[in-house]
Motif scaffolding. Structure first.
Motif: not given
Length: 276
Positions: A259-276
């Protein structure tokens, strides 16, 4: 209880309620968007204790919601609930199949194997007019639980970035949130999803508040083209409904789960993590 399953039925639990080594845990969570506390139910399964994964069994030093605590904090809290290494644990929640799998996965990550989710949870229990009581109970004595944390059960954003070509990320959010056509309910989060990830809304794995049958779950994962030997990582908004997918995958026979514990709370808040 059937072999090779992570679920128990209401009938099984009712028959074993007074088994000496059985521990029944109730859990619920606040509204994930507003933070408003939900009302407590009017009735519970007899001999239930509360497992608070939002304010007690969590990493208080993290700025992310209900992050997995370290081995010491988890073990000390579990001992206070009177839980031993030999305890058989059954977890249920107030929605049927929602946040109980999160607690199940936390115990699995701590090396405890005799832990199960009550299929259908409290709503189905009450619908079937099983015995109920007005209140939860406090622990009667301290337990001797010894956690053994397996760090492979929870992964970080860095791990996902580093191994994106070899693992499969399954996102439990709705299709609209996954595709970015629906605004994120939490403020300050970007819209979209982790590159190469696959959308599997957690609701697709649930039927009438129960987890779907094993055959139906196998068909769902097969339709997504998920091979049995692949490492699967589950993500969602904040690491709760991702655990429903972990439970579903385990029931379908998959072994390499995280399980990705940070999930979208972390990934979506970060400006350096890539998104599609």
């Amino acid at each position: 209880m059937q072999p090779n399953t992570n679920l128990v039925t209401h009938d099984w639990l009712n028959e074993h309620l007074h088994q000496p080594n059985l521990v029944v845990l109730y859990t619920q969570m606040d509204n994930p968007v507003t933070g408003k506390q939900e009302d407590s139910p009017s009735a519970y399964i007899p001999n239930s204790q509360f497992f608070d994964f939002e304010t007690e069994f969590c990493d208080l030093g993290s700025d992310l919601p209900h992050s997995m605590p370290n081995e010491t904090r988890f073990s000390e809290g579990v001992k206070k609930l009177g839980i031993n290494d030999e305890s058989v644990i059954v977890i249920y929640d107030n929605k049927g199949m929602y946040c109980a799998p999160r607690v199940w996965w936390m115990f699995k990550a701590m090396g405890h194997q005799n832990v199960y989710v009550l299929d259908g949870g409290l709503p189905n229990w009450l619908q079937q007019k099983m015995p109920s009581v007005a209140n939860l109970i406090p622990a009667s004595k301290k337990g001797g639980f010894t956690g053994n944390y397996d760090s492979r059960c929870f992964v970080t954003a860095e791990t996902i970035i580093r191994h994106l070509d070899s693992l499969i990320v399954l996102d439990a959010r709705s299709e609209g949130r996954f595709k970015g056509t629906q605004q994120e309910p939490r403020k300050g989060l970007r819209s979209g999803h982790i590159p190469t990830s696959i959308n599997l809304p957690f609701t697709d794995c649930i039927e009438d508040m129960n987890l779907k049958s094993r055959d139906k779950l196998k068909a769902i994962f097969a339709e997504l083209g998920v091979a049995k030997d692949k490492e699967l990582v589950f993500s969602c908004g904040s690491g709760v409904t991702a655990c429903i997918l972990a439970l579903a995958a385990s029931e379908a026979g998959y072994k390499h789960l995280a399980v990705y514990d940070g999930s979208w709370c972390e990934w979506g808040a970060s400006s350096y993590l890539p998104i599609e």
